[in-house]
Design a protein around this motif. Structure first.
Motif, PDB file in Angstrom:
ATOM      1  N   PHE A  48      16.599  -2.120   5.291  1.00 43.15           N
ATOM      2  CA  PHE A  48      16.758  -0.744   5.646  1.00 43.15           C
ATOM      3  C   PHE A  48      16.320  -0.058   5.855  1.00 43.15           C
ATOM      4  O   PHE A  48      15.046   0.067   4.732  1.00 43.15           O
ATOM      5  CB  PHE A  48      17.793  -0.588   3.414  1.00 43.15           C
ATOM      6  N   PRO A  49      15.902   0.558   6.716  1.00 44.36           N
ATOM      7  CA  PRO A  49      14.684   1.223   7.237  1.00 44.36           C
ATOM      8  C   PRO A  49      14.738   2.877   6.362  1.00 44.36           C
ATOM      9  O   PRO A  49      16.206   3.583   6.615  1.00 44.36           O
ATOM     10  CB  PRO A  49      14.784   0.929   8.264  1.00 44.36           C
ATOM     11  N   VAL A  50      14.029   3.899   6.416  1.00 40.70           N
ATOM     12  CA  VAL A  50      14.114   5.036   6.013  1.00 40.70           C
ATOM     13  C   VAL A  50      13.214   5.768   6.577  1.00 40.70           C
ATOM     14  O   VAL A  50      12.090   5.173   7.183  1.00 40.70           O
ATOM     15  CB  VAL A  50      14.066   4.909   4.825  1.00 40.70           C
ATOM     16  N   GLY A  51      12.867   6.660   7.241  1.00 39.71           N
ATOM     17  CA  GLY A  51      11.915   7.699   8.376  1.00 39.71           C
ATOM     18  C   GLY A  51      11.196   8.656   7.472  1.00 39.71           C
ATOM     19  O   GLY A  51      12.437   9.167   7.020  1.00 39.71           O
ATOM     20  N   ALA A  52      10.554   9.511   8.069  1.00 45.58           N
ATOM     21  CA  ALA A  52       9.948  10.588   7.821  1.00 45.58           C
ATOM     22  C   ALA A  52       9.503  11.465   8.453  1.00 45.58           C
ATOM     23  O   ALA A  52       8.990  10.582   9.488  1.00 45.58           O
ATOM     24  CB  ALA A  52       9.052  10.726   6.227  1.00 45.58           C
ATOM     25  N   TYR A  53      10.793  12.570   8.956  1.00 47.71           N
ATOM     26  CA  TYR A  53      10.016  13.241  10.070  1.00 47.71           C
ATOM     27  C   TYR A  53       9.389  14.701   9.748  1.00 47.71           C
ATOM     28  O   TYR A  53      10.144  15.278   8.717  1.00 47.71           O
ATOM     29  CB  TYR A  53      11.246  13.706  10.847  1.00 47.71           C
ATOM     30  N   PHE A  61       6.934   6.155   7.073  1.00 47.89           N
ATOM     31  CA  PHE A  61       7.968   5.062   7.398  1.00 47.89           C
ATOM     32  C   PHE A  61       8.148   4.439   6.211  1.00 47.89           C
ATOM     33  O   PHE A  61       6.962   3.820   5.808  1.00 47.89           O
ATOM     34  CB  PHE A  61       7.701   4.320   8.428  1.00 47.89           C
ATOM     35  N   ALA A  62       9.235   3.140   5.627  1.00 52.15           N
ATOM     36  CA  ALA A  62       9.566   1.804   4.725  1.00 52.15           C
ATOM     37  C   ALA A  62      10.539   1.406   5.087  1.00 52.15           C
ATOM     38  O   ALA A  62      11.459   1.679   5.721  1.00 52.15           O
ATOM     39  CB  ALA A  62       9.671   3.041   3.196  1.00 52.15           C
ATOM     40  N   ARG A  63      10.560   0.458   4.481  1.00 54.18           N
ATOM     41  CA  ARG A  63      12.592  -0.209   4.950  1.00 54.18           C
ATOM     42  C   ARG A  63      12.068  -1.605   4.043  1.00 54.18           C
ATOM     43  O   ARG A  63      11.189  -1.113   2.723  1.00 54.18           O
ATOM     44  CB  ARG A  63      12.303  -1.095   5.561  1.00 54.18           C
ATOM     45  N   VAL A  64      13.173  -1.960   3.239  1.00 58.64           N
ATOM     46  CA  VAL A  64      13.491  -2.598   2.048  1.00 58.64           C
ATOM     47  C   VAL A  64      13.904  -3.482   3.011  1.00 58.64           C
ATOM     48  O   VAL A  64      15.020  -3.721   3.851  1.00 58.64           O
ATOM     49  CB  VAL A  64      14.411  -2.214   0.853  1.00 58.64           C
ATOM     50  N   VAL A  65      13.842  -5.038   2.239  1.00 52.26           N
ATOM     51  CA  VAL A  65      14.894  -6.805   2.384  1.00 52.26           C
ATOM     52  C   VAL A  65      15.183  -6.515   1.117  1.00 52.26           C
ATOM     53  O   VAL A  65      14.907  -6.996   0.443  1.00 52.26           O
ATOM     54  CB  VAL A  65      13.715  -7.661   2.581  1.00 52.26           C
ATOM     55  N   SER A  66      16.667  -7.231   1.720  1.00 52.09           N
ATOM     56  CA  SER A  66      17.424  -7.186   0.502  1.00 52.09           C
ATOM     57  C   SER A  66      19.303  -7.532   0.349  1.00 52.09           C
ATOM     58  O   SER A  66      19.254  -8.051   1.678  1.00 52.09           O
ATOM     59  CB  SER A  66      17.687  -5.191  -0.478  1.00 52.09           C
ATOM     60  N   ASP A  67      19.505  -8.650  -0.554  1.00 51.60           N
ATOM     61  CA  ASP A  67      20.879  -9.519  -0.776  1.00 51.60           C
ATOM     62  C   ASP A  67      21.470  -8.114  -1.123  1.00 51.60           C
ATOM     63  O   ASP A  67      22.945  -8.915  -0.913  1.00 51.60           O
ATOM     64  CB  ASP A  67      20.406 -10.383  -1.298  1.00 51.60           C
ATOM     65  N   GLN A  68      21.550  -7.545  -1.292  1.00 49.52           N
ATOM     66  CA  GLN A  68      21.777  -5.961  -1.980  1.00 49.52           C
ATOM     67  C   GLN A  68      22.421  -6.463  -3.549  1.00 49.52           C
ATOM     68  O   GLN A  68      23.815  -5.596  -3.914  1.00 49.52           O
ATOM     69  CB  GLN A  68      23.216  -5.676  -0.562  1.00 49.52           C
ATOM     70  N   ALA A  75       8.974  -2.949   2.066  1.00 52.61           N
ATOM     71  CA  ALA A  75       8.136  -3.427   2.884  1.00 52.61           C
ATOM     72  C   ALA A  75       7.435  -2.054   3.920  1.00 52.61           C
ATOM     73  O   ALA A  75       8.244  -1.662   4.203  1.00 52.61           O
ATOM     74  CB  ALA A  75       8.283  -4.395   3.452  1.00 52.61           C
ATOM     75  N   ASP A  76       6.201  -2.476   4.299  1.00 50.35           N
ATOM     76  CA  ASP A  76       5.881  -1.632   5.617  1.00 50.35           C
ATOM     77  C   ASP A  76       5.458   0.093   5.320  1.00 50.35           C
ATOM     78  O   ASP A  76       5.775   0.585   6.565  1.00 50.35           O
ATOM     79  CB  ASP A  76       6.430  -1.697   6.846  1.00 50.35           C
ATOM     80  N   VAL A  77       5.497   0.001   4.431  1.00 50.81           N
ATOM     81  CA  VAL A  77       5.707   1.899   3.579  1.00 50.81           C
ATOM     82  C   VAL A  77       4.056   2.480   4.154  1.00 50.81           C
ATOM     83  O   VAL A  77       3.374   2.228   3.992  1.00 50.81           O
ATOM     84  CB  VAL A  77       4.991   2.003   2.132  1.00 50.81           C
ATOM     85  N   PHE A  78       4.358   3.607   5.094  1.00 47.79           N
ATOM     86  CA  PHE A  78       3.155   4.390   5.475  1.00 47.79           C
ATOM     87  C   PHE A  78       3.260   5.495   5.835  1.00 47.79           C
ATOM     88  O   PHE A  78       4.612   6.060   5.732  1.00 47.79           O
ATOM     89  CB  PHE A  78       2.599   3.711   6.693  1.00 47.79           C
TER      90      PHE A  78
END
Length: 146
Positions: A48-53, A61-68, A75-78
């Motif tokens: 589940f990714p999210v972006g900032a603009y 950018f950031a993302r979440v890995v999940s079974d929900q 992960a990968d927050v920057f």
């Protein structure tokens, strides 16, 4: 959110992601040495990714890995160095925590070597010098996904 004349937009729209920009940043980070572009693209596809603009360009950018249901891994927050100290990472974390498909997740995990103070403000506690966890005790009281 605005900082001077800079308005920051947070979006969960996967189609808006500038994957070239994200990969270039992440490939140079301490946490993903050796990750190929194909591996990065697959990791985004499976999360589940999210972006900032800002002004039409991606700045975070950031993302979440999940079974929900049981667990989510952030992960990968920057945030682009030119846009730091504007609360962008916090806004992305808030967006991920409130994602409708992640509302039933109780345990949130992440690893960081340097951003513990930010995550503590969002309910994360240290498990060791790198791993952190947030327990969302209200998750079980929210309506099931199915």
């Amino acid at each position: 959110m605005a900082d001077g004349d800079k308005t920051i937009e947070i979006s969960m729209d996967r189609a808006r992601l500038d994957l070239d920009y994200c990969y270039d940043f992440i490939a140079a980070s301490y946490w993903s040495a050796g990750r190929t572009r194909g591996e990065f693209d697959r990791s985004v596809e499976m999360s589940f990714p999210v972006g900032a603009y800002c002004e039409g360009r991606q700045v975070g950018f950031a993302r979440v890995v999940s079974d929900q249901i049981a667990i989510a891994y952030v992960a990968d927050v920057f945030v682009d160095p030119d846009y730091r100290r504007m609360g962008i990472a916090a806004k992305m974390i808030d967006a991920l925590h409130s994602h409708p498909e992640l509302k039933r997740v109780k345990r949130w995990l992440l690893a960081t070597a340097d951003m513990q103070p930010l995550y503590r403000l969002h309910g994360y506690a240290d498990l060791d010098d790198m791993m952190m966890m947030r327990l969302d005790e209200d998750a079980r009281n929210r309506d099931p996904l199915r």
